[in-house]
Design an enzyme around this catalytic site. Sequence first.
Site, PDB file in Angstrom:
ATOM      1  N   ALA A 102       0.836  -1.203   0.000  1.00 53.62           N
ATOM      2  CA  ALA A 102       0.000   0.000   0.000  1.00 53.62           C
ATOM      3  C   ALA A 102       0.866   1.247   0.000  1.00 53.62           C
ATOM      4  O   ALA A 102       2.038   1.193   0.339  1.00 53.62           O
ATOM      5  CB  ALA A 102      -0.908   0.011   1.221  1.00 53.62           C
ATOM      6  N   ASN A 103       0.265   2.361  -0.384  1.00 59.66           N
ATOM      7  CA  ASN A 103       0.888   3.666  -0.206  1.00 59.66           C
ATOM      8  C   ASN A 103       0.367   4.251   1.096  1.00 59.66           C
ATOM      9  O   ASN A 103      -0.710   3.894   1.564  1.00 59.66           O
ATOM     10  CB  ASN A 103       0.467   4.614  -1.330  1.00 59.66           C
ATOM     11  CG  ASN A 103       1.193   4.339  -2.628  1.00 59.66           C
ATOM     12  OD1 ASN A 103       1.572   3.208  -2.910  1.00 59.66           O
ATOM     13  ND2 ASN A 103       1.369   5.370  -3.412  1.00 59.66           N
ATOM     14  N   ARG A 104       1.096   5.201   1.641  1.00 59.38           N
ATOM     15  CA  ARG A 104       0.666   5.921   2.825  1.00 59.38           C
ATOM     16  C   ARG A 104      -0.395   6.940   2.406  1.00 59.38           C
ATOM     17  O   ARG A 104      -0.102   7.811   1.595  1.00 59.38           O
ATOM     18  CB  ARG A 104       1.859   6.684   3.358  1.00 59.38           C
ATOM     19  CG  ARG A 104       2.167   6.473   4.772  1.00 59.38           C
ATOM     20  CD  ARG A 104       3.372   7.306   5.135  1.00 59.38           C
ATOM     21  NE  ARG A 104       4.562   6.491   5.314  1.00 59.38           N
ATOM     22  CZ  ARG A 104       4.740   5.651   6.335  1.00 59.38           C
ATOM     23  NH1 ARG A 104       3.820   5.527   7.273  1.00 59.38           N
ATOM     24  NH2 ARG A 104       5.829   4.945   6.426  1.00 59.38           N
ATOM     25  N   SER A 105      -1.598   6.817   2.884  1.00 62.37           N
ATOM     26  CA  SER A 105      -2.635   7.799   2.577  1.00 62.37           C
ATOM     27  C   SER A 105      -3.745   7.700   3.611  1.00 62.37           C
ATOM     28  O   SER A 105      -4.267   6.631   3.872  1.00 62.37           O
ATOM     29  CB  SER A 105      -3.223   7.522   1.185  1.00 62.37           C
ATOM     30  OG  SER A 105      -4.372   8.306   0.981  1.00 62.37           O
TER      31      SER A 105
END
Length: 214
Positions: free
Chosen positions: A29-32
């Site tokens: 995942a990306n950080r968001s």
Amino acid sequence: AGSAPLKGRHILITAGPTHEPIDPVRYIANRSSGKQGFAIAAAAARSGARVTLVAGPVRLPTPPGVDRVDVETAREMLAAVEAALPADAAIMVAAVADWRTDTAAGQKLKKDGSGKPAPLTLVENPDILATLGRHAHRPRLLVGFAAETDKLTEYAQAKLQRKGADWIVANDVSGDVMGGDSNSVHIVTAAGVESWDHLPKDAVATRIIEKVAH
Ligand code: C5P
């Protein structure tokens, strides 16, 4: 226009990360946090628009008057976005994972004692913004985001071209924007660059929607 300048318009928004499963307990995942995209959805609904918010896995309440579609992966996000067309404007705020594993393991991957990590083969995810940029039902206004730590507007100009977007909201993430409540943005269009002050994410959302309604 009055208090409902976007009445009768359909605005499509993506927000949050995507999760790309590795096995039943792990993901890429990306950080968001999803905060900026949810704030934009809320502002669009306040302006009278019909709003479809395609949200990756986040723990945020659905803003009043917003139709929310929850998804997990980039491919699910693309399918939900295409299913929501046509839209007058699309604002792609999600931090979509660029890659997924070629196959997600059905069982939890185990350390096998050899000291060699499980091999993962990554494949590229579809680019949702770029897909809309060349779509038969391309929204009249297509807005992308770009989180960068350096050469902000230069990279954003390139992204505008590459993805066929009308605006790129370039987000300076060299500070502590991630998960925070404020944002430093530059609006990059073919006409040039508009730099806004460091603002709360709600204020950035309101100004973006004012600009959409313009
Ligand atoms: O290339 P980059 O990830 O920096 O581009 C960011 C913009 O493209 C954002 O608007 C993001 O929502 C969108 N994007 C997308 N699908 C992807 C990757 C990015 O819609 N697979």
